[in-house]
Design a protein around this motif. Structure first.
Motif, mmCIF file in Angstrom:
data_model
loop_
_atom_site.group_PDB
_atom_site.id
_atom_site.type_symbol
_atom_site.label_atom_id
_atom_site.label_comp_id
_atom_site.label_asym_id
_atom_site.label_seq_id
_atom_site.Cartn_x
_atom_site.Cartn_y
_atom_site.Cartn_z
ATOM 1 N N ARG A 9 -0.019 7.759 -5.080
ATOM 2 C CA ARG A 9 1.209 8.141 -6.296
ATOM 3 C C ARG A 9 0.979 9.082 -7.338
ATOM 4 N NH1 ARG A 9 4.351 4.103 -7.012
ATOM 5 N NH2 ARG A 9 5.635 3.887 -9.270
ATOM 6 N N GLU A 10 -0.388 8.888 -7.608
ATOM 7 C CA GLU A 10 -0.357 9.694 -9.051
ATOM 8 C C GLU A 10 0.547 10.992 -8.809
ATOM 9 O OE1 GLU A 10 -2.992 6.290 -8.704
ATOM 10 O OE2 GLU A 10 -2.737 7.365 -7.315
ATOM 11 N N ILE A 11 -0.338 11.637 -7.312
ATOM 12 C CA ILE A 11 1.044 12.832 -7.667
ATOM 13 C C ILE A 11 1.961 13.376 -7.901
ATOM 14 C CG2 ILE A 11 1.672 14.875 -5.885
ATOM 15 C CD1 ILE A 11 -0.918 13.926 -4.130
ATOM 16 N N PHE A 12 2.882 12.079 -8.405
ATOM 17 C CA PHE A 12 4.889 11.870 -8.586
ATOM 18 C C PHE A 12 4.905 11.620 -10.051
ATOM 19 C CE2 PHE A 12 4.897 12.786 -3.751
ATOM 20 C CZ PHE A 12 5.803 13.515 -4.517
ATOM 21 N N GLU A 13 3.742 11.068 -10.767
ATOM 22 C CA GLU A 13 4.304 11.278 -12.222
ATOM 23 C C GLU A 13 4.782 11.853 -13.122
ATOM 24 O OE1 GLU A 13 -0.432 9.935 -13.913
ATOM 25 O OE2 GLU A 13 0.014 8.566 -12.857
ATOM 26 N N HIS A 14 3.928 12.877 -12.378
ATOM 27 C CA HIS A 14 5.088 14.229 -13.699
ATOM 28 C C HIS A 14 5.631 15.118 -12.383
ATOM 29 C CE1 HIS A 14 2.618 13.775 -16.389
ATOM 30 N NE2 HIS A 14 1.350 13.573 -16.017
ATOM 31 N N ILE A 42 11.703 3.702 -8.598
ATOM 32 C CA ILE A 42 11.093 1.899 -8.123
ATOM 33 C C ILE A 42 9.963 1.682 -7.508
ATOM 34 C CG2 ILE A 42 13.417 1.950 -8.412
ATOM 35 C CD1 ILE A 42 13.617 1.132 -5.515
ATOM 36 N N ALA A 43 9.200 2.201 -6.777
ATOM 37 C CA ALA A 43 8.362 2.148 -5.563
ATOM 38 C C ALA A 43 7.214 1.833 -6.260
ATOM 39 C CB ALA A 43 7.934 4.210 -5.399
ATOM 40 N N LYS A 44 7.130 0.918 -4.875
ATOM 41 C CA LYS A 44 5.544 0.731 -6.356
ATOM 42 C C LYS A 44 4.193 0.255 -5.126
ATOM 43 C CE LYS A 44 8.545 -3.698 -6.630
ATOM 44 N NZ LYS A 44 9.679 -3.429 -5.981
ATOM 45 N N GLY A 45 4.648 1.249 -4.152
ATOM 46 C CA GLY A 45 3.342 1.023 -3.648
ATOM 47 C C GLY A 45 2.122 2.228 -4.033
ATOM 48 N N GLU A 102 0.755 -1.131 -0.331
ATOM 49 C CA GLU A 102 -0.193 -0.185 -0.438
ATOM 50 C C GLU A 102 0.917 0.891 0.074
ATOM 51 O OE1 GLU A 102 -3.888 0.715 0.297
ATOM 52 O OE2 GLU A 102 -3.226 -0.756 -1.234
ATOM 53 N N ILE A 103 1.831 0.926 0.572
ATOM 54 C CA ILE A 103 3.183 2.276 1.110
ATOM 55 C C ILE A 103 4.119 2.067 0.285
ATOM 56 C CG2 ILE A 103 3.488 3.968 2.999
ATOM 57 C CD1 ILE A 103 0.934 3.301 3.956
ATOM 58 N N SER A 104 4.684 3.334 -0.305
ATOM 59 C CA SER A 104 6.315 3.435 -0.040
ATOM 60 C C SER A 104 6.986 4.020 0.445
ATOM 61 C CB SER A 104 6.723 3.182 -1.430
ATOM 62 O OG SER A 104 6.359 2.064 -1.971
ATOM 63 N N GLU A 134 6.594 -1.234 2.402
ATOM 64 C CA GLU A 134 7.631 -1.924 1.218
ATOM 65 C C GLU A 134 8.802 0.132 1.956
ATOM 66 O OE1 GLU A 134 9.274 -1.733 -2.664
ATOM 67 O OE2 GLU A 134 7.928 0.188 -3.385
ATOM 68 N N LEU A 135 10.404 -0.510 2.913
ATOM 69 C CA LEU A 135 11.259 0.811 1.985
ATOM 70 C C LEU A 135 12.422 0.861 1.709
ATOM 71 C CD1 LEU A 135 12.210 2.574 4.400
ATOM 72 C CD2 LEU A 135 13.223 0.843 6.209
ATOM 73 N N ILE A 136 12.043 1.772 1.049
ATOM 74 C CA ILE A 136 13.266 2.274 -0.055
ATOM 75 C C ILE A 136 14.277 3.029 1.450
ATOM 76 C CG2 ILE A 136 13.930 2.770 -1.969
ATOM 77 C CD1 ILE A 136 10.927 2.452 -2.971
ATOM 78 N N LEU A 137 15.566 2.295 0.726
ATOM 79 C CA LEU A 137 16.573 3.135 2.005
ATOM 80 C C LEU A 137 17.505 3.219 0.222
ATOM 81 C CD1 LEU A 137 17.203 1.033 4.973
ATOM 82 C CD2 LEU A 137 16.299 3.074 4.546
ATOM 83 N N VAL A 138 17.765 4.894 0.508
ATOM 84 C CA VAL A 138 18.546 4.891 -0.369
ATOM 85 C C VAL A 138 19.846 5.860 -0.410
ATOM 86 C CG1 VAL A 138 18.641 6.613 -3.000
ATOM 87 C CG2 VAL A 138 16.866 6.198 -1.572
ATOM 88 N N ASP A 139 20.999 5.057 -0.673
ATOM 89 C CA ASP A 139 22.229 4.749 -0.132
ATOM 90 C C ASP A 139 22.957 6.226 -1.239
ATOM 91 O OD1 ASP A 139 24.771 5.313 0.772
ATOM 92 O OD2 ASP A 139 25.625 3.244 -0.283
ATOM 93 N N ASP A 140 23.041 7.485 -0.047
ATOM 94 C CA ASP A 140 23.759 8.693 -1.819
ATOM 95 C C ASP A 140 25.261 8.691 -1.467
ATOM 96 O OD1 ASP A 140 22.703 10.328 -3.690
ATOM 97 O OD2 ASP A 140 23.221 11.841 -2.032
#
Length: 329
Positions: free
Chosen positions: A165-170, A81-84, A5-7, A35-41
């Motif tokens: 999620r749709e907010i971040f389509e663009h 890569i978020a699936k939520g 449901e949530i990323s 899902e938790l996405i950790l981005v090692d920058d």
């Protein structure tokens, strides 16, 4: 794995001292379908290895390792890569209440909204945090923009929110810009029709002492002025009811940058030139500031001091250092 449901996206850079508390506060959420996405920058410390260890221990964790690109680049990588069905962001040196995402999710679903927000719990070393009265309201895009620009019941921060999620389509965060939240706030809000604002203090923002880098002026600080002037230009073109509060934020940006300049030990030729431009702008807005309900009495006093002599402003600025930073979280 089923679609979560949530990323939850967490940019990670040079925070090994704080990362455990942050990650554990997310993994221990009462809402578990995420899902938790950790981005090692490109973190130079042990954060990369720590992220891999979290992923090895919990199947909900995904890790991205990338060359250092800054906060915006890290958030954007997570978005890609978020699936939520819904997205959330947490900064890796903060942490959250165990029911934050349950509250955000339920509010969003119950109101059939596009965006839900919660409040910040501001924590200072050696001080008891201030608990505020809870307020709850549902509003449209323009109402949400006004409240967000005011910076009291909600702020521009990306981190205390849950987004469809749709907010971040663009929408993507501007790479290389240090005031990324201010730069995209209108882009985000224009993708909404209904917003839930709940001021329950569920996002814990820890104010660290002796943060020299946050007080020392660099030319990148001018990004803040640019972001708010861009927002004001859009408001003037599309949202006349927001003109006053948008210009207020522009003035806040000028004050914030000037305070940093005044508290920096040495300014170069270009910096001094910019400082004169900023002082000129604020002096032109003298009456706007003095008559404005959003500015505090100390800020109005500093405005009078600036009109008399910048030296007096500098003295007040050093006494009141940090007065305007909170609104820019």
């Amino acid at each position: 794995m089923a679609v979560p449901e949530i990323s939850i996206i967490v940019p990670v850079y040079n925070v090994e001292k704080y990362l455990d508390k942050c990650v554990n506060s997310i993994l221990n959420q009462t809402f578990q379908d995420f899902e938790l996405i950790l981005v090692d920058d490109g973190s130079p410390d042990n954060c990369g290895e720590m992220c891999d260890d979290y992923a090895a221990r919990d199947k909900r964790v995904t890790v991205i390792h990338q060359v250092n690109g800054g906060l915006s680049a890290a958030r954007n990588a997570g978005i890609e890569i978020a699936k939520g069905r819904y997205l959330g962001f947490v900064d890796s040196d903060d942490y959250i209440a165990e029911d934050m995402y349950e509250l955000l999710y339920n509010n969003l679903k119950n109101e059939d909204a596009d965006l839900a927000t919660v409040g910040f719990l501001d924590v200072y070393a050696g001080k008891e945090p201030v608990i505020k009265e809870r307020k709850y309201l549902v509003t449209d895009m323009v109402g949400a923009a006004k409240i967000t620009f005011e910076g009291k019941l909600s702020t521009i921060s990306a981190t205390n929110k849950l987004y469809k999620r749709e907010i971040f389509e663009h929408v993507r965060y501007p790479v290389g810009m240090i005031t990324e939240d201010a730069a995209v706030i209108l882009d985000v809000l224009e993708e909404t029709s209904k917003v839930v604002i709940d001021t329950s203090q569920k996002y814990v923002y820890y104010h660290r002492e002796n943060s020299i880098s946050s007080n020392h002026f660099t030319m990148k600080d001018l990004d803040m002025i640019k972001a708010w002037e861009n927002n004001e230009a859009r408001v003037l073109a599309k949202y006349p009811e927001l003109v006053n509060v948008a210009h207020t934020r522009v003035c806040w940006a000028y004050f914030t940058v000037l305070d940093k300049m005044m508290n920096s030990s040495e300014l170069g030729v270009e910096e001094k030139k910019k400082q004169k431009e900023i002082i000129r702008f604020l002096r032109k807005n003298f009456m706007f500031v003095l008559k404005n309900q959003y500015f505090t009495k100390p800020r109005k006093l500093s405005m009078i001091a600036l009109r008399v002599n910048p030296y007096f402003y500098k003295l007040l600025s050093r006494l009141e250092n940090g007065m305007v930073r909170k609104i820019n979280k």
